[in-house]
Design a protein around this motif. Structure first.
Motif, PDB file in Angstrom:
ATOM      1  N   ASP A 170       2.702   8.617  -2.868  1.00  0.00           N
ATOM      2  CA  ASP A 170       2.122   9.864  -2.367  1.00  0.00           C
ATOM      3  C   ASP A 170       0.643   9.723  -2.016  1.00  0.00           C
ATOM      4  OD1 ASP A 170       4.563  11.054  -2.706  1.00  0.00           O
ATOM      5  OD2 ASP A 170       4.040  12.130  -4.553  1.00  0.00           O
ATOM      6  N   VAL A 171      -0.092   8.808  -2.698  1.00  0.00           N
ATOM      7  CA  VAL A 171      -1.529   8.692  -2.420  1.00  0.00           C
ATOM      8  C   VAL A 171      -1.790   8.261  -0.987  1.00  0.00           C
ATOM      9  CG1 VAL A 171      -2.113   8.202  -4.830  1.00  0.00           C
ATOM     10  CG2 VAL A 171      -1.713   6.298  -3.248  1.00  0.00           C
ATOM     11  N   LEU A 172      -0.816   7.598  -0.353  1.00  0.00           N
ATOM     12  CA  LEU A 172      -1.020   7.116   1.019  1.00  0.00           C
ATOM     13  C   LEU A 172      -1.030   8.255   2.031  1.00  0.00           C
ATOM     14  CD1 LEU A 172       1.181   3.890   1.000  1.00  0.00           C
ATOM     15  CD2 LEU A 172      -1.210   4.171   0.349  1.00  0.00           C
ATOM     16  N   GLU A 173      -0.539   9.415   1.641  1.00  0.00           N
ATOM     17  CA  GLU A 173      -0.567  10.568   2.537  1.00  0.00           C
ATOM     18  C   GLU A 173      -1.998  10.983   2.875  1.00  0.00           C
ATOM     19  OE1 GLU A 173       1.710  13.584   0.641  1.00  0.00           O
ATOM     20  OE2 GLU A 173       3.621  12.481   0.817  1.00  0.00           O
ATOM     21  N   GLN A 174      -2.950  10.556   2.038  1.00  0.00           N
ATOM     22  CA  GLN A 174      -4.344  10.901   2.296  1.00  0.00           C
ATOM     23  C   GLN A 174      -4.899  10.180   3.524  1.00  0.00           C
ATOM     24  OE1 GLN A 174      -6.860  11.158  -1.385  1.00  0.00           O
ATOM     25  NE2 GLN A 174      -5.024  10.327  -2.354  1.00  0.00           N
ATOM     26  N   VAL A 175      -4.284   9.058   3.906  1.00  0.00           N
ATOM     27  CA  VAL A 175      -4.813   8.296   5.046  1.00  0.00           C
ATOM     28  C   VAL A 175      -4.712   9.090   6.340  1.00  0.00           C
ATOM     29  CG1 VAL A 175      -4.603   6.193   6.408  1.00  0.00           C
ATOM     30  CG2 VAL A 175      -4.422   6.079   3.911  1.00  0.00           C
ATOM     31  N   PRO A 176      -3.521   9.531   6.775  1.00  0.00           N
ATOM     32  CA  PRO A 176      -3.489  10.320   8.012  1.00  0.00           C
ATOM     33  C   PRO A 176      -4.156  11.678   7.863  1.00  0.00           C
ATOM     34  CG  PRO A 176      -1.321  10.276   6.972  1.00  0.00           C
ATOM     35  CD  PRO A 176      -2.163   9.284   6.235  1.00  0.00           C
ATOM     36  N   ARG A 177      -4.141  12.233   6.648  1.00  0.00           N
ATOM     37  CA  ARG A 177      -4.759  13.543   6.443  1.00  0.00           C
ATOM     38  C   ARG A 177      -6.269  13.470   6.664  1.00  0.00           C
ATOM     39  NH1 ARG A 177      -3.583  14.711   0.974  1.00  0.00           N
ATOM     40  NH2 ARG A 177      -1.450  15.050   1.700  1.00  0.00           N
ATOM     41  N   ARG A 178      -6.899  12.393   6.190  1.00  0.00           N
ATOM     42  CA  ARG A 178      -8.355  12.274   6.292  1.00  0.00           C
ATOM     43  C   ARG A 178      -8.823  11.660   7.608  1.00  0.00           C
ATOM     44  NH1 ARG A 178     -11.740  11.996   1.393  1.00  0.00           N
ATOM     45  NH2 ARG A 178     -10.562  12.753  -0.402  1.00  0.00           N
ATOM     46  N   PHE A 179      -8.019  10.764   8.183  1.00  0.00           N
ATOM     47  CA  PHE A 179      -8.510  10.002   9.325  1.00  0.00           C
ATOM     48  C   PHE A 179      -7.848  10.386  10.646  1.00  0.00           C
ATOM     49  CE2 PHE A 179      -9.454   7.401   5.639  1.00  0.00           C
ATOM     50  CZ  PHE A 179     -10.754   6.996   5.893  1.00  0.00           C
ATOM     51  N   GLY A 180      -6.735  11.074  10.602  1.00  0.00           N
ATOM     52  CA  GLY A 180      -6.067  11.416  11.851  1.00  0.00           C
ATOM     53  C   GLY A 180      -5.368  10.222  12.466  1.00  0.00           C
ATOM     54  N   ASP A 181      -5.428  10.110  13.784  1.00  0.00           N
ATOM     55  CA  ASP A 181      -4.667   9.083  14.499  1.00  0.00           C
ATOM     56  C   ASP A 181      -5.165   7.680  14.157  1.00  0.00           C
ATOM     57  OD1 ASP A 181      -3.205  11.048  15.718  1.00  0.00           O
ATOM     58  OD2 ASP A 181      -4.377  11.044  17.566  1.00  0.00           O
ATOM     59  N   ILE A 182      -4.222   6.788  13.910  1.00  0.00           N
ATOM     60  CA  ILE A 182      -4.491   5.379  13.659  1.00  0.00           C
ATOM     61  C   ILE A 182      -4.049   4.593  14.887  1.00  0.00           C
ATOM     62  CG2 ILE A 182      -3.943   3.375  12.226  1.00  0.00           C
ATOM     63  CD1 ILE A 182      -5.580   5.456  10.724  1.00  0.00           C
ATOM     64  N   ASP A 183      -4.955   3.780  15.426  1.00  0.00           N
ATOM     65  CA  ASP A 183      -4.627   3.010  16.632  1.00  0.00           C
ATOM     66  C   ASP A 183      -3.798   1.775  16.312  1.00  0.00           C
ATOM     67  OD1 ASP A 183      -6.152   4.627  18.594  1.00  0.00           O
ATOM     68  OD2 ASP A 183      -7.839   4.020  17.339  1.00  0.00           O
ATOM     69  N   ALA A 184      -4.088   1.111  15.187  1.00  0.00           N
ATOM     70  CA  ALA A 184      -3.333  -0.082  14.800  1.00  0.00           C
ATOM     71  C   ALA A 184      -3.255  -0.137  13.278  1.00  0.00           C
ATOM     72  CB  ALA A 184      -3.978  -1.345  15.349  1.00  0.00           C
ATOM     73  N   MET A 185      -2.114  -0.574  12.789  1.00  0.00           N
ATOM     74  CA  MET A 185      -1.921  -0.746  11.345  1.00  0.00           C
ATOM     75  C   MET A 185      -1.472  -2.175  11.070  1.00  0.00           C
ATOM     76  SD  MET A 185       0.465   1.364   8.614  1.00  0.00           S
ATOM     77  CE  MET A 185       2.053   1.065   9.425  1.00  0.00           C
ATOM     78  N   LEU A 186      -2.206  -2.871  10.188  1.00  0.00           N
ATOM     79  CA  LEU A 186      -1.777  -4.167   9.673  1.00  0.00           C
ATOM     80  C   LEU A 186      -1.082  -3.890   8.354  1.00  0.00           C
ATOM     81  CD1 LEU A 186      -4.926  -6.404  10.335  1.00  0.00           C
ATOM     82  CD2 LEU A 186      -3.110  -5.707  11.913  1.00  0.00           C
ATOM     83  N   ILE A 187       0.225  -4.068   8.320  1.00  0.00           N
ATOM     84  CA  ILE A 187       1.027  -3.640   7.185  1.00  0.00           C
ATOM     85  C   ILE A 187       1.465  -4.841   6.353  1.00  0.00           C
ATOM     86  CG2 ILE A 187       3.132  -3.558   8.618  1.00  0.00           C
ATOM     87  CD1 ILE A 187       4.060  -1.196   6.876  1.00  0.00           C
ATOM     88  N   HIS A 188       1.135  -4.808   5.053  1.00  0.00           N
ATOM     89  CA  HIS A 188       1.513  -5.865   4.121  1.00  0.00           C
ATOM     90  C   HIS A 188       2.947  -5.620   3.656  1.00  0.00           C
ATOM     91  CE1 HIS A 188      -2.812  -7.101   2.729  1.00  0.00           C
ATOM     92  NE2 HIS A 188      -2.775  -6.795   4.012  1.00  0.00           N
ATOM     93  N   LEU A 189       3.826  -6.536   3.979  1.00  0.00           N
ATOM     94  CA  LEU A 189       5.242  -6.396   3.652  1.00  0.00           C
ATOM     95  C   LEU A 189       5.651  -7.485   2.660  1.00  0.00           C
ATOM     96  CD1 LEU A 189       6.518  -5.640   7.265  1.00  0.00           C
ATOM     97  CD2 LEU A 189       6.285  -4.007   5.383  1.00  0.00           C
ATOM     98  N   GLY A 190       6.858  -8.021   2.813  1.00  0.00           N
ATOM     99  CA  GLY A 190       7.315  -9.160   2.026  1.00  0.00           C
ATOM    100  C   GLY A 190       8.230  -8.825   0.880  1.00  0.00           C
ATOM    101  N   GLY A 191       8.198  -7.573   0.399  1.00  0.00           N
ATOM    102  CA  GLY A 191       9.050  -7.223  -0.732  1.00  0.00           C
ATOM    103  C   GLY A 191       8.845  -8.156  -1.916  1.00  0.00           C
ATOM    104  N   THR A 192       7.584  -8.415  -2.260  1.00  0.00           N
ATOM    105  CA  THR A 192       7.263  -9.323  -3.371  1.00  0.00           C
ATOM    106  C   THR A 192       7.897  -8.826  -4.656  1.00  0.00           C
ATOM    107  OG1 THR A 192       5.167  -9.902  -2.332  1.00  0.00           O
ATOM    108  CG2 THR A 192       5.385 -10.343  -4.696  1.00  0.00           C
ATOM    109  N   ARG A 193       8.590  -9.736  -5.348  1.00  0.00           N
ATOM    110  CA  ARG A 193       9.210  -9.377  -6.622  1.00  0.00           C
ATOM    111  C   ARG A 193       8.831 -10.376  -7.701  1.00  0.00           C
ATOM    112  NH1 ARG A 193      12.998  -5.393  -6.861  1.00  0.00           N
ATOM    113  NH2 ARG A 193      13.697  -4.549  -4.841  1.00  0.00           N
ATOM    114  N   LEU A 194       8.470  -9.832  -8.857  1.00  0.00           N
ATOM    115  CA  LEU A 194       8.246 -10.612 -10.071  1.00  0.00           C
ATOM    116  C   LEU A 194       8.996  -9.941 -11.207  1.00  0.00           C
ATOM    117  CD1 LEU A 194       4.432 -11.535  -9.979  1.00  0.00           C
ATOM    118  CD2 LEU A 194       6.365 -13.122  -9.868  1.00  0.00           C
TER     119      LEU A 194
END
Length: 276
Positions: A170-194
């Motif tokens: 839920d904390v990530l909802e603050q990103v579009p709320r505070r900044f509006g439109d994002i032109d590019a997103m570098l998204i960390h994926l990978g599904g890291t599991r330990l």
């Protein structure tokens, strides 16, 4: 003037934004090298970084999402000069300053650091992230995402969001709320599991975040460099296509992708894909 990202490997990129060059999450160890993830856990790198793209490059600062060795490994620590600014979490900055990196600066959520050159201003703002589920997050290093904005003559030219190693929360909802439109997103994926625990976004989390942010361009990174990464990039791309998301643009190691810029930004070229 330019706005581009060059992929080195894992979460390591070169961002060239106008007159500024940033290096993100430097990890330079070769395939076969091992890094410590804490609590006695290790992982092996399985793909080489494209270090040749760093030749002759002058970097203004490092943006470090958190202090795990797959994001700032021993090889990178030898490469990074102690005087080079490192923007990171307050927790990581304290540790780095004890390890000779006296220019490390900790940014609490929504605090920013700016540079100005001629008519250009670059702003890096820390945003929240959650590296682990529930109480497990407290056992892991603090992590930050970053929103990076380039202005020209006081007008926004491009806004880039780097997620850092986070799960959908839920904390990530603050990103579009505070900044509006994002032109590019570098998204960390990978599904890291330990120990069976998911510690970075898999395809489901990644698509959910992409749907929330709705960037013009989504560039997947951090998905197949280490053995602990269990969610293939193809799963994310397929799921995103099935859900009608557009702008998903994978980038190869050593390749450069031009980032979207806003209309009316003089001297900045329109985006085109040079990632293949």
């Amino acid at each position: 003037m330019q706005a581009s990202v060059t992929f080195v490997g894992n979460a390591t990129t070169l961002l060239r934004l106008g007159q500024f060059t940033l290096l993100t999450d430097p990890a330079f160890g070769p395939a076969g090298s091992r890094v410590h993830l804490g609590y006695g856990a290790w992982t092996k790198r399985v793909r080489d970084p494209a270090l040749d793209v760093l030749s002759g490059v002058t970097v203004d600062a490092v943006v470090l999402s958190h202090l795990h060795s797959d994001h700032f490994d021993p090889a990178a620590r030898r490469w990074v000069e102690p005087t080079l600014p490192i923007l990171t979490t307050p927790q990581a900055s304290r540790k780095l300053r004890r390890k000779r990196f006296l220019s490390a600066r900790g940014l609490p959520p929504f605090e920013c650091h700016e540079w100005t050159r001629d008519r250009q201003r670059l702003r890096v703002t820390a945003v929240p992230g959650r590296h682990g589920p529930g109480v497990v997050n407290r056992l892991l290093p603090d992590v930050m995402g970053s929103v990076i904005e380039l202005e020209l003559d006081g007008r926004l030219a491009t806004r880039v969001y780097i997620t850092g190693d986070t799960l959908m929360h839920d904390v990530l909802e603050q990103v579009p709320r505070r900044f509006g439109d994002i032109d590019a997103m570098l998204i960390h994926l990978g599904g890291t599991r330990l120990a069976g625990l998911l510690l970075t976004m898999d395809d489901r989390h990644g698509v959910e975040l992409t749907r929330l942010i709705r960037p013009a361009l989504t560039v997947p990174i951090h998905f197949d460099d280490y053995q602990v990464m269990k969610s293939p990039l193809s799963d994310f791309v397929t799921r995103a296509e099935q859900q009608g998301l557009t702008g998903i643009t994978p980038i190869g190691r050593g390749k450069t992708l031009t980032l979207p810029v806003r209309p009316g930004s003089p001297g900045l070229s329109r985006p085109h894909n040079r990632a293949a």
